[in-house]
Enzyme design. Structure first.
Site, PDB file in Angstrom:
ATOM      1  N   VAL A 160       0.801  -1.229   0.000  1.00  0.00           N
ATOM      2  CA  VAL A 160       0.000   0.000   0.000  1.00  0.00           C
ATOM      3  C   VAL A 160       0.833   1.278   0.000  1.00  0.00           C
ATOM      4  O   VAL A 160       0.289   2.368  -0.143  1.00  0.00           O
ATOM      5  CB  VAL A 160      -1.029   0.032   1.163  1.00  0.00           C
ATOM      6  CG1 VAL A 160      -2.091  -1.032   1.007  1.00  0.00           C
ATOM      7  CG2 VAL A 160      -0.335  -0.040   2.511  1.00  0.00           C
TER       8      VAL A 160
ATOM      9  N   TYR B 289       5.076   7.269  13.782  1.00  0.00           N
ATOM     10  CA  TYR B 289       3.755   6.617  13.927  1.00  0.00           C
ATOM     11  C   TYR B 289       2.714   7.641  14.375  1.00  0.00           C
ATOM     12  O   TYR B 289       1.624   7.726  13.798  1.00  0.00           O
ATOM     13  CB  TYR B 289       3.878   5.483  14.942  1.00  0.00           C
ATOM     14  CG  TYR B 289       2.627   4.657  15.121  1.00  0.00           C
ATOM     15  CD1 TYR B 289       2.254   3.704  14.169  1.00  0.00           C
ATOM     16  CD2 TYR B 289       1.825   4.804  16.248  1.00  0.00           C
ATOM     17  CE1 TYR B 289       1.115   2.932  14.337  1.00  0.00           C
ATOM     18  CE2 TYR B 289       0.692   4.037  16.420  1.00  0.00           C
ATOM     19  CZ  TYR B 289       0.342   3.099  15.474  1.00  0.00           C
ATOM     20  OH  TYR B 289      -0.793   2.333  15.648  1.00  0.00           O
TER      21      TYR B 289
HETATM   22  P1  NAD Z   1      -1.119  -6.668  12.006  1.00  0.00           P
HETATM   23  O1  NAD Z   1       0.355  -6.663  11.853  1.00  0.00           O
HETATM   24  O2  NAD Z   1      -1.779  -7.911  12.480  1.00  0.00           O
HETATM   25  O3  NAD Z   1      -1.812  -6.229  10.639  1.00  0.00           O
HETATM   26  C1  NAD Z   1      -1.270  -5.239   9.822  1.00  0.00           C
HETATM   27  C2  NAD Z   1      -1.728  -5.526   8.420  1.00  0.00           C
HETATM   28  O4  NAD Z   1      -1.184  -4.526   7.556  1.00  0.00           O
HETATM   29  C3  NAD Z   1      -1.223  -6.874   7.897  1.00  0.00           C
HETATM   30  O5  NAD Z   1      -2.229  -7.471   7.138  1.00  0.00           O
HETATM   31  C4  NAD Z   1      -0.059  -6.492   6.997  1.00  0.00           C
HETATM   32  O6  NAD Z   1       0.115  -7.411   5.948  1.00  0.00           O
HETATM   33  C5  NAD Z   1      -0.569  -5.175   6.453  1.00  0.00           C
HETATM   34  N1  NAD Z   1       0.506  -4.335   5.921  1.00  0.00           N
HETATM   35  C6  NAD Z   1       1.563  -3.787   6.594  1.00  0.00           C
HETATM   36  N2  NAD Z   1       2.327  -3.099   5.745  1.00  0.00           N
HETATM   37  C7  NAD Z   1       1.756  -3.210   4.512  1.00  0.00           C
HETATM   38  C8  NAD Z   1       2.082  -2.726   3.224  1.00  0.00           C
HETATM   39  N3  NAD Z   1       3.160  -1.966   3.005  1.00  0.00           N
HETATM   40  N4  NAD Z   1       1.253  -3.052   2.207  1.00  0.00           N
HETATM   41  C9  NAD Z   1       0.168  -3.810   2.396  1.00  0.00           C
HETATM   42  N5  NAD Z   1      -0.190  -4.296   3.589  1.00  0.00           N
HETATM   43  C10 NAD Z   1       0.601  -3.997   4.631  1.00  0.00           C
HETATM   44  O7  NAD Z   1      -1.462  -5.443  12.964  1.00  0.00           O
HETATM   45  P2  NAD Z   1      -2.841  -4.826  13.487  1.00  0.00           P
HETATM   46  O8  NAD Z   1      -2.631  -4.524  14.909  1.00  0.00           O
HETATM   47  O9  NAD Z   1      -3.995  -5.638  13.076  1.00  0.00           O
HETATM   48  O10 NAD Z   1      -2.835  -3.422  12.708  1.00  0.00           O
HETATM   49  C11 NAD Z   1      -3.897  -2.982  11.909  1.00  0.00           C
HETATM   50  C12 NAD Z   1      -4.001  -1.474  12.021  1.00  0.00           C
HETATM   51  O11 NAD Z   1      -4.380  -1.127  13.352  1.00  0.00           O
HETATM   52  C13 NAD Z   1      -2.692  -0.736  11.720  1.00  0.00           C
HETATM   53  O12 NAD Z   1      -2.948   0.403  10.942  1.00  0.00           O
HETATM   54  C14 NAD Z   1      -2.222  -0.320  13.108  1.00  0.00           C
HETATM   55  O13 NAD Z   1      -1.414   0.825  13.114  1.00  0.00           O
HETATM   56  C15 NAD Z   1      -3.550  -0.089  13.806  1.00  0.00           C
HETATM   57  N6  NAD Z   1      -3.445  -0.110  15.269  1.00  0.00           N
HETATM   58  C16 NAD Z   1      -3.182  -1.270  15.935  1.00  0.00           C
HETATM   59  C17 NAD Z   1      -3.082  -1.253  17.318  1.00  0.00           C
HETATM   60  C18 NAD Z   1      -2.802  -2.510  18.119  1.00  0.00           C
HETATM   61  O14 NAD Z   1      -2.579  -2.410  19.339  1.00  0.00           O
HETATM   62  N7  NAD Z   1      -2.795  -3.685  17.496  1.00  0.00           N
HETATM   63  C19 NAD Z   1      -3.256  -0.049  18.025  1.00  0.00           C
HETATM   64  C20 NAD Z   1      -3.516   1.099  17.315  1.00  0.00           C
HETATM   65  C21 NAD Z   1      -3.620   1.069  15.931  1.00  0.00           C
END
Ligand code: NAD
Length: 253
Positions: free
Chosen positions: A64, A155
């Site tokens: 992405v 971030y």
């Molecule tokens: P995760 O690592 O399980 O999922 C992240 C997803 O993003 C994966 O499917 C990965 O393949 C995809 N991804 C990463 N870089 C990519 C790229 N360059 N191109 C295409 N796909 C890409 O983590 P998550 O916790 O499920 O994160 C999902 C969202 O939630 C993120 O935006 C993260 O910042 C946000 N978030 C998560 C938390 C938490 O505590 N888990 C807290 C705040 C925000």
């Protein structure tokens, strides 16, 4: 009647964590799906699970941070389903809680490209199709780090930009029947923040940021986050746009 019947949704980062939970919940609620991520094999497994709920699913291997790849994802949705009703910009990475003095230029560029520029690319390509249809709902997954600045410098910057972009797009597109909202997860166990990954974080800065949070409260689940995303996606929230919803059990109150 399912909550997303006859709708088509794109979910970026649909192979893991919050994106995977969102894809499965959307499938249960009747949405046809276009899922993208960098790891196609994991994506195809999620797609198979979603098809078990009777919906059609297309998977696209995409980075992405590349506008070209984002365009291919939107094209796949339009070629297959003729429309995009819902866009969930979920894909993202963390910056290991690096404060400004520990953040390299390369690391800054990578986080901004994946966590921020991707939203610009995905929304820019999807919105013309939503405008033609006169409706649509966009959900950007930000973070409590975007609201409170309690993450690493890159971030926090990217997730805060996600909120500004959400509001900006909502203002522009309210007259077109297109909504744009954001979900801000608090700590949520996913592959992004396993104990092994957290061990690589800048510990002193993470501890400093945690002073502003009540870490004794429960963590949220990926399903909690997916439910919030579903609310913004479905027609029940038709009057809601330009808003963000913190999902964190009150950790940041
Ligand atoms: P995760 O690592 O399980 O999922 C992240 C997803 O993003 C994966 O499917 C990965 O393949 C995809 N991804 C990463 N870089 C990519 C790229 N360059 N191109 C295409 N796909 C890409 O983590 P998550 O916790 O499920 O994160 C999902 C969202 O939630 C993120 O935006 C993260 O910042 C946000 N978030 C998560 C938390 C938490 O505590 N888990 C807290 C705040 C925000």
């Amino acid at each position: 009647m399912k909550r997303l019947e006859n709708k088509t949704a794109i979910v970026t980062g649909g192979n893991s964590g919050i994106g995977k939970a969102t894809a499965i919940l959307f499938a249960k609620e009747g949405a046809d799906l276009v899922l993208c991520a960098r790891r196609k094999e994991a994506l195809d497994k999620v797609a198979e699970e979603c098809r078990g709920y009777g919906v059609q699913v297309v998977t696209v291997k995409a980075d992405v941070s590349s506008h070209e790849d984002c365009s291919a994802v939107v094209k796949a949705a339009v070629d297959t389903f003729g429309k995009v009703d819902i866009l969930v910009n979920n894909a993202g990475i963390v910056d290991k809680h690096r404060p400004i003095t520990e953040c390299t230029d390369e690391w800054w560029d990578e986080i901004i490209a994946i966590d921020q520029s991707s939203l610009f690319y995905m929304m820019k390509d999807t919105i013309p199709h939503m405008m033609a249809a006169g409706k649509g709902s966009i959900i950007n997954v930000s973070s409590i780090g975007g609201v409170f600045g309690n993450g690493g410098i890159s971030y926090s910057a990217a997730k805060s930009a996600a909120l500004a972009m959400t509001k900006n797009v909502a203002i522009q597109l309210a007259p077109n029947g297109i909504r744009c909202n954001a979900v801000c997860p608090g700590p949520t166990p996913t592959p992004l923040n396993t104990p092994e990954k957290v061990a690589e974080f800048s510990t002193w800065f993470a501890e400093r940021c945690a002073q502003h949070m009540d870490m004794s409260l429960p963590e949220s689940s990926v399903e909690d986050q997916a439910n919030a995303i579903l609310f913004f996606a479905e027609d029940a929230s038709a009057a809601v746009t330009g808003q963000y919803l913190i999902v964190d059990h009150g950790t940041t109150l």
